[in-house]
Write an enzyme that holds these catalytic residues in place. Structure first.
Site: not given
Ligand code: 2IT
Length: 447
Positions: A127, A167
């Protein structure tokens, strides 16, 4: 024995990551589910699996300088947490929001490891993001920020290494600017990001996936109880991508969504969000960059300033904004009002006290790492399409998404039964997500 191991790990996380309450909360929630697993599998403790899982493989922090429209130099902080790559390249979104810090991103990266494991696809967990707020910025300012952010991030990511996505605060516009800069720096057109535009490697259904997926999961939970969505009322807290497509799918299945909201308050629309109103909702932030209040003004609905929608009487609540937005007191109100199911469409939106209230009162409760996994699962499908240089139809991608959500539901349901907590989807999701990653880590030796 395994309880002592869990306590030791939790104490260690608190000591080694001081002042990071959201990270502590996310770790505690997972570890508390694992006692029977650790008791049955002593090899996890012998191989220090938990010690390794709570320590990010890599934490990257960097300066992001950019020039605003007045010609003034601004500085933000950029981050990428590469948490675990046992089952695939790091995968997870970027959040641009003033509240972003190490605690928030470590919690999100930790959650992502188990969520991605549940999707059945080969993706590790990561993340990232920045304390930059796109709110109130011009398109050019957002572009200059994204270009500066990617200039540093580009050296750490790649289609087989780490694949970010969106996100909160990172949507199609931001992914476009980030992708353009990556391509220019590397002279490579690859699937290094997901959530891309359809004309340049994106997948159909990716915008819809988190919302649709959460409703598919809800459908499965209701089915186990012999129920469906027909005639049910639903409250949601967001008004972005996730919220919009929850509304669309709930409408399609005969239910009615009666709230939407943002950080300033919520709208109550007892007639339900549909037709022209849903159309407008979908453009509110994505196109006009406006607050949810505009919906109330335009359609003559009630706007409740400074509150969350959990005081509204509904059958089902689907928190779809941010962490810890639904606390113990709100949970009690929902229960008193006869709520039968709560689905976390956002990441960790319910506090531990709220989750306890739902379990005590036999409210069906779907944790985010299972219920909102449809977004990242469809990112995985976007990666697959990029790898084979093909695009699947809406029906194909939606078919995969629907099957994946059914499989996640089944995996959680079965793991909860196997490990002695039937009907507890928190335990089910944590255990099922954990087992796959732990097994892969054992196979790969001490790394
Ligand atoms: O919290 C999540 O799963 C997302 N923001 C999507 C992450 C993604 O790599 O599609």
């Amino acid at each position: 024995m395994s309880r002592a191991y869990i306590s030791k790990i939790l104490d260690g996380v608190k000591a080694n990551h001081p002042g990071q309450p959201e990270f502590h909360q996310a770790v505690e929630e997972v570890l508390m589910s694992l006692e029977p697993v650790l008791a049955r599998h002593p090899e996890y403790e012998q191989n220090a699996i938990l010690e390794r899982m709570v320590e990010p493989e890599r934490v990257i922090m960097f300066r992001v300088p950019w020039v605003d429209d007045q010609g003034k130099i601004q500085v933000n902080r950029g981050y990428r947490i590469e948490m675990n790559s046992a089952i695939g390249p790091y995968k997870g979104g970027l959040r641009f929001h003033p509240t972003v810090n190490l605690s928030i991103l470590k919690f999100l990266a930790f959650e992502q490891v188990f969520k991605n494991s549940l999707t059945t696809l080969p993706m590790g967990g990561g993340k990232g993001g920045s304390d930059f707020s796109p709110k109130g910025k011009s398109d050019n300012e957002v572009m200059r920020f994204c270009q500066s952010f990617m200039t540093e991030l580009s050296r750490h990511i790649g289609p087989n290494t780490d694949v970010p996505a969106g996100d909160i605060g990172v949507g199609g516009r931001e992914i476009g600017f980030l992708f353009g800069q990556y391509k220019r720096l590397r002279n490579e057109f690859t699937g290094v990001l997901t959530g891309k535009g359809i004309a340049w490697g994106g997948s159909l259904i990716r915008p819809e996936a988190t919302g649709y997926g959460a409703v598919y999961f809800l459908q499965e939970m209701l089915k186990k109880k012999g129920q469906d969505l027909q005639g049910k009322t639903v409250s949601i807290s967001g008004y972005g991508n996730v919220g919009t497509y929850i509304v669309e799918k709930v409408n399609e299945l005969g239910g009615k969504v009666v709230t939407l909201g943002d950080e300033y308050g919520y709208v109550y629309d007892p007639d339900g969000i549909k037709g022209e109103k849903l159309e407008y909702m979908s453009t509110l932030w994505a196109v006009y960059r406006k607050s949810a209040k505009e919906y109330a003004d335009k359609f003559g609905c009630q706007w409740v300033a400074g509150k969350r929608p959990w005081e509204v009487k509904v059958d089902i609540a689907m928190p779809s904004a941010c962490e810890n937005e639904l606390d113990g007191a709100s949970a009690k109100t929902l229960v008193q009002n006869g709520c039968i199911a709560v689905v976390e469409a956002a990441n960790m939106p319910c506090t531990p006290e709220a989750v306890e209230v739902f379990h005590e009162h036999n409210v069906l409760f779907a944790p985010g790492k299972a219920a909102n996994a449809g977004g990242v699962a469809t990112s995985g499908l976007e990666m697959s399409q990029n790898s084979i240089r093909m695009s699947w139809t809406r029906e194909e991608v939606d078919g995969h998404l629907h099957r994946i959500m059914k499989d996640i539901h089944e995996a959680c349901y079965t793991a909860a039964e196997t490990y002695g907590s039937p009907g507890n989807y928190v335990v089910g999701a944590n255990v099922a997500g954990f087992l796959k990653v732990a097994g892969a880590m054992l196979d790969q030796g001490i790394v």
